[in-house]
Design a protein around this motif. Structure first.
Motif, PDB file in Angstrom:
ATOM      1  N   SER A  69      -3.512   0.272  -3.458  1.00  0.00           N
ATOM      2  CA  SER A  69      -3.120  -1.036  -2.949  1.00  0.00           C
ATOM      3  C   SER A  69      -2.689  -1.902  -4.123  1.00  0.00           C
ATOM      4  O   SER A  69      -3.166  -1.728  -5.260  1.00  0.00           O
ATOM      5  N   PHE A  81       3.755   7.238   2.924  1.00  0.00           N
ATOM      6  CA  PHE A  81       3.999   6.021   3.688  1.00  0.00           C
ATOM      7  C   PHE A  81       3.718   4.792   2.833  1.00  0.00           C
ATOM      8  O   PHE A  81       2.706   4.713   2.142  1.00  0.00           O
ATOM      9  N   PHE A  87      -4.362   7.786  15.962  1.00  0.00           N
ATOM     10  CA  PHE A  87      -5.330   7.692  14.883  1.00  0.00           C
ATOM     11  C   PHE A  87      -6.106   6.396  14.981  1.00  0.00           C
ATOM     12  O   PHE A  87      -5.511   5.336  15.240  1.00  0.00           O
ATOM     13  N   GLN A 104      -8.544  -0.309  13.917  1.00  0.00           N
ATOM     14  CA  GLN A 104      -7.184  -0.329  14.434  1.00  0.00           C
ATOM     15  C   GLN A 104      -6.816   1.049  14.953  1.00  0.00           C
ATOM     16  O   GLN A 104      -7.307   2.061  14.474  1.00  0.00           O
ATOM     17  N   MET A 130       3.951  13.674   3.355  1.00  0.00           N
ATOM     18  CA  MET A 130       4.678  12.497   3.807  1.00  0.00           C
ATOM     19  C   MET A 130       4.029  11.306   3.137  1.00  0.00           C
ATOM     20  O   MET A 130       2.807  11.163   3.169  1.00  0.00           O
ATOM     21  N   LEU A 152       3.989   5.617  11.284  1.00  0.00           N
ATOM     22  CA  LEU A 152       2.824   5.126  12.017  1.00  0.00           C
ATOM     23  C   LEU A 152       3.160   3.793  12.674  1.00  0.00           C
ATOM     24  O   LEU A 152       3.663   2.880  12.024  1.00  0.00           O
ATOM     25  N   GLN A 186       0.221  11.717   3.715  1.00  0.00           N
ATOM     26  CA  GLN A 186      -0.274  12.591   4.775  1.00  0.00           C
ATOM     27  C   GLN A 186       0.239  13.990   4.517  1.00  0.00           C
ATOM     28  O   GLN A 186       1.442  14.264   4.691  1.00  0.00           O
ATOM     29  N   TYR A 217       0.830  -1.198   0.000  1.00  0.00           N
ATOM     30  CA  TYR A 217       0.000   0.000   0.000  1.00  0.00           C
ATOM     31  C   TYR A 217       0.866   1.250   0.000  1.00  0.00           C
ATOM     32  O   TYR A 217       1.969   1.249   0.533  1.00  0.00           O
ATOM     33  N   PHE A 233       3.741  -0.223   8.664  1.00  0.00           N
ATOM     34  CA  PHE A 233       4.112   0.983   7.942  1.00  0.00           C
ATOM     35  C   PHE A 233       5.610   1.240   7.992  1.00  0.00           C
ATOM     36  O   PHE A 233       6.278   0.956   8.997  1.00  0.00           O
ATOM     37  N   TYR A 280      -3.498   3.546  15.693  1.00  0.00           N
ATOM     38  CA  TYR A 280      -2.098   3.779  15.379  1.00  0.00           C
ATOM     39  C   TYR A 280      -1.618   4.991  16.162  1.00  0.00           C
ATOM     40  O   TYR A 280      -2.383   5.873  16.526  1.00  0.00           O
ATOM     41  N   SER A 337      -4.963  -3.282  -6.943  1.00  0.00           N
ATOM     42  CA  SER A 337      -6.242  -3.843  -6.554  1.00  0.00           C
ATOM     43  C   SER A 337      -7.263  -2.749  -6.240  1.00  0.00           C
ATOM     44  O   SER A 337      -8.464  -2.959  -6.411  1.00  0.00           O
ATOM     45  N   GLU A 338      -6.803  -1.611  -5.798  1.00  0.00           N
ATOM     46  CA  GLU A 338      -7.688  -0.474  -5.591  1.00  0.00           C
ATOM     47  C   GLU A 338      -6.871   0.804  -5.595  1.00  0.00           C
ATOM     48  O   GLU A 338      -5.717   0.801  -5.168  1.00  0.00           O
ATOM     49  N   GLN A 384      -1.484  -3.885   9.081  1.00  0.00           N
ATOM     50  CA  GLN A 384      -0.561  -3.303   8.106  1.00  0.00           C
ATOM     51  C   GLN A 384       0.638  -2.728   8.849  1.00  0.00           C
ATOM     52  O   GLN A 384       0.484  -2.057   9.862  1.00  0.00           O
ATOM     53  N   LYS A 410      -7.837  -1.837   2.649  1.00  0.00           N
ATOM     54  CA  LYS A 410      -7.258  -0.520   2.886  1.00  0.00           C
ATOM     55  C   LYS A 410      -7.730   0.040   4.219  1.00  0.00           C
ATOM     56  O   LYS A 410      -8.814  -0.265   4.705  1.00  0.00           O
ATOM     57  N   LEU A 411      -6.876   0.879   4.787  1.00  0.00           N
ATOM     58  CA  LEU A 411      -7.196   1.569   6.027  1.00  0.00           C
ATOM     59  C   LEU A 411      -7.773   2.940   5.714  1.00  0.00           C
ATOM     60  O   LEU A 411      -7.252   3.638   4.841  1.00  0.00           O
ATOM     61  N   PHE A 426      -8.360   6.346   7.668  1.00  0.00           N
ATOM     62  CA  PHE A 426      -7.948   6.988   8.905  1.00  0.00           C
ATOM     63  C   PHE A 426      -8.840   8.161   9.274  1.00  0.00           C
ATOM     64  O   PHE A 426      -9.405   8.839   8.420  1.00  0.00           O
ATOM     65  N   GLY A 427      -8.921   8.413  10.570  1.00  0.00           N
ATOM     66  CA  GLY A 427      -9.492   9.637  11.081  1.00  0.00           C
ATOM     67  C   GLY A 427      -8.438  10.729  11.114  1.00  0.00           C
ATOM     68  O   GLY A 427      -7.292  10.531  10.700  1.00  0.00           O
ATOM     69  N   LYS A 428      -8.845  11.877  11.633  1.00  0.00           N
ATOM     70  CA  LYS A 428      -7.963  13.039  11.637  1.00  0.00           C
ATOM     71  C   LYS A 428      -6.934  13.000  12.750  1.00  0.00           C
ATOM     72  O   LYS A 428      -5.958  13.740  12.720  1.00  0.00           O
ATOM     73  N   ASN A 439      -8.495  -6.646  -1.035  1.00  0.00           N
ATOM     74  CA  ASN A 439      -8.088  -5.344  -0.560  1.00  0.00           C
ATOM     75  C   ASN A 439      -8.560  -5.106   0.864  1.00  0.00           C
ATOM     76  O   ASN A 439      -9.701  -5.422   1.201  1.00  0.00           O
ATOM     77  N   TYR A 470       0.192   5.326   1.162  1.00  0.00           N
ATOM     78  CA  TYR A 470      -0.646   6.333   1.770  1.00  0.00           C
ATOM     79  C   TYR A 470       0.119   7.641   1.755  1.00  0.00           C
ATOM     80  O   TYR A 470       1.341   7.652   1.638  1.00  0.00           O
ATOM     81  N   PHE A 527      -5.399   7.063   1.936  1.00  0.00           N
ATOM     82  CA  PHE A 527      -5.085   5.917   1.099  1.00  0.00           C
ATOM     83  C   PHE A 527      -4.846   6.373  -0.345  1.00  0.00           C
ATOM     84  O   PHE A 527      -5.612   7.174  -0.895  1.00  0.00           O
ATOM     85  N   LYS A 540      -4.999  14.233   7.833  1.00  0.00           N
ATOM     86  CA  LYS A 540      -5.043  12.802   8.119  1.00  0.00           C
ATOM     87  C   LYS A 540      -4.331  11.997   7.036  1.00  0.00           C
ATOM     88  O   LYS A 540      -4.044  12.486   5.950  1.00  0.00           O
ATOM     89  N   VAL A 541      -4.061  10.785   7.366  1.00  0.00           N
ATOM     90  CA  VAL A 541      -3.428   9.872   6.435  1.00  0.00           C
ATOM     91  C   VAL A 541      -4.476   9.419   5.412  1.00  0.00           C
ATOM     92  O   VAL A 541      -5.578   9.001   5.780  1.00  0.00           O
TER      93      VAL A 541
END
Lengths: 112, 113
Positions: A48, A91, B88, B33, A89, B43, A37, A33, A103, B35, A55-56, A101, B100-101, B103-105, B98, A35, A45, A42-43
């Protein structure tokens, strides 16, 4: 303990230049993946990758972005023509097939 | 979207106190999850709770999940100055290959020595 590594840690580039961000996922992991930021946000996506194909991907991941797994260890993110708003940033993460996952430490990209 | 949204946005406590952080989300999930991110760093995965679980513990961390309210909480007990970081929550909805994560703020936790 195995870990995801990323290079470079920092990169400064001029707008319009191509950049390649590199990641070495954990060796037995199968899913990869990217990502990003933006500073203070926020981080998000990006994409993937599994079984040598995307895949996405998110709306952010437009034609300027591409990913590749050129060999058995590296996973790269290329931005063809960087924009100021690509400063962030980035990741990389990988997963064996379970749920957690892992990182990397990130690459801080600054586009001037 | 199934974004996680944390509250409070910032929390400042004294060392030794407990810190409680909350997260809400909007759609069904497979797991949630938490982090941690130290300033400008990567992270670090803290804990995962599956949708069929209600509570999990890991050391000084306790996480709860209420799928009926679409919310989760992270409790850090006996906080230390080294716990100062951003936290987070991230939701996962597995679709095919898939996971994927989203995330919140994030919550900025400051632990005063």
């Amino acid at each position: 303990e195995p870990e995801v590594t990323q290079t470079p840690s920092h990169q400064v580039t001029q707008m319009g230049q191509e950049v390649i961000l590199r990641c070495v996922p954990i060796s037995n992991h199968l899913y990869f993946y990217w990502y990003r930021q933006i500073l203070g946000q926020k981080v998000e996506f990006l994409v993937s990758f599994y079984n040598n194909e995307i895949s996405e991907k998110s709306e952010i991941f437009d034609d300027q972005f591409s990913v590749e797994r050129p060999d058995g260890s590296n996973f790269t993110l290329k931005i063809r023509s960087t924009k100021l708003e690509d400063s962030a940033m980035y990741f990389c993460a990988s997963i064996e097939g379970g749920e957690t996952q892992y990182f990397g430490p990130g690459t801080r990209l600054l586009v001037l | 979207s199934q974004q996680g949204e944390e509250d409070p946005q910032a929390l400042s406590i004294q060392e030794g106190e407990n810190a409680t952080m909350n997260c809400s989300y909007k759609t069904s999930i497979n797991n949630l999850q938490w982090y941690r991110q130290n300033s400008g760093r990567g992270l670090v995965h803290l804990i995962l709770i599956r949708s069929n679980e209600r509570e999990k513990h890991s050391g000084r961390l306790r996480v709860t999940l209420d799928t009926s309210k679409k919310s989760s909480s992270l409790l850090i007990t006996a906080s230390r100055a080294a716990d100062t970081a951003s936290y987070f929550c991230a939701t996962v909805r597995v679709t095919g290959a898939n996971s994927k994560l989203t995330f919140g703020k994030g919550i900025t936790l400051s632990v005063r020595p």
